[in-house]
Design an enzyme around this catalytic site. Structure first.
Site, PDB file in Angstrom:
ATOM      1  N   LYS A  83      65.356  65.989   1.064  1.00  0.00           N
ATOM      2  CA  LYS A  83      66.847  66.133   1.032  1.00  0.00           C
ATOM      3  C   LYS A  83      67.523  67.165   0.354  1.00  0.00           C
ATOM      4  O   LYS A  83      66.961  67.735  -0.634  1.00  0.00           O
ATOM      5  CB  LYS A  83      67.564  64.620   0.710  1.00  0.00           C
ATOM      6  N   ARG A  92      59.971  56.543   2.238  1.00  0.00           N
ATOM      7  CA  ARG A  92      59.942  56.792   3.281  1.00  0.00           C
ATOM      8  C   ARG A  92      59.917  58.204   2.969  1.00  0.00           C
ATOM      9  O   ARG A  92      60.940  59.123   2.365  1.00  0.00           O
ATOM     10  CB  ARG A  92      61.469  56.483   3.922  1.00  0.00           C
TER      11      ARG A  92
END
Ligand code: PMM
Length: 264
Positions: free
Chosen positions: A208, A245
């Site tokens: 991210k 994840r």
């Protein structure tokens, strides 16, 4: 041991791997490779939630994910469906998915909670304040981890009211969703507030933007983002996360093994 969810994005436009696995055979092969690398769950998504992403018609989404879910679930693999849509969630569970991963926690589709309740699947509730197209306009917090925990608690109450047993619920603070750079660190630093709600906690930092920003390089390579992800995943495990994840399962598997060895 912390579980690892391997990401299989069957999309054209996900921020890091969009278009790579849009062909079902390639997506299945990728899922099997992630399982070989140590994934406990494969999270299959057919709609990107990256900042500014456009919505995908549920019929298109189902066409993308159902064959992949069927093929992987038929091999006995635990599959999760990453979707905002109740109809896709229900179809995915019929195809063999055992977990519904809804980054909106039931806010995007008014039919979601009832669909999950009827399906018998586990339900991962993400912290969400609105569609990815304009989520950064909603990134205002007094105390990010407490505010997120408070909003998640409300989603749990709604889910329980709809008939989803608390033992089936997984909570995810939604790293990157309606959170600007440093707010993501605030949430991770205050993970106790979310773990304290008493449910399994899932953390998704993989590749991210806030990681690249922290490295001081918005265009940081996949390799550098994967290393950063392995570190945040190991720290999340230490802070009580039940699962992480990630895109690069092998890197995070190694990081978790080292962190667990440290703990003894
Ligand atoms: N992030 C993305 C998609 N799905 N699901 C959960 N539970 N948690 C997340 O943080 C999350 C998610 C966006 O990342 P991707 O486009 O790489 O899948």
């Amino acid at each position: 041991m912390t579980d690892i969810w391997g990401i299989v994005n069957v999309t054209t436009d996900s921020f890091s791997d969009g278009g790579r696995y849009i062909d079902p055979e390639r997506a299945v092969a990728h899922g099997l490779a992630l399982q070989d690398a140590g994934a406990d769950v494969l999270d299959i998504g057919g709609e990107s939630t990256r900042p500014g992403a456009e919505r995908v018609d549920p019929a298109v989404e189902e066409q993308r994910v159902l064959p992949v879910i069927q093929a992987l679930a038929a091999r006995g693999i635990v599959v999760s469906i990453d979707t905002l849509n109740a109809s896709t969630a229900a179809a995915a569970v019929r195809a063999g998915a055992r977990i519904v991963n809804d980054v909106s926690g039931g806010l995007a589709d008014p039919g979601m909670l009832a669909a999950v309740a009827a399906s018998g699947a586990d339900y991962a509730i993400g912290h969400w304040r609105g569609p990815s197209s304009d989520m950064y306009a909603r990134a205002e917090y007094l105390r990010p981890s407490r505010d997120v925990a408070g909003e998640l608690r409300k989603r749990v109450a709604e889910a329980a009211g709809a008939g989803i047993a608390p033992s089936r619920i997984i909570l995810d603070p939604g790293i990157g969703f309606a959170k600007a750079g440093s707010q993501n660190w605030d949430v991770l630093r205050g993970l106790d507030d979310i773990v304290g709600l008493g449910h399994r906690v899932l953390i998704g930092t993989s590749r991210k933007r806030f990681l690249a920003e922290t490295l001081g390089d918005d265009g940081a390579s996949e390799e550098r983002r994967d290393l950063a992800t392995a570190v945040t995943s190991a720290l999340a495990a230490r802070a009580g996360a039940w699962a992480v994840r990630v895109h690069n399962v092998a890197a995070t598997r190694d990081a978790l093994a080292i962190a667990h060895a440290w703990e003894g």
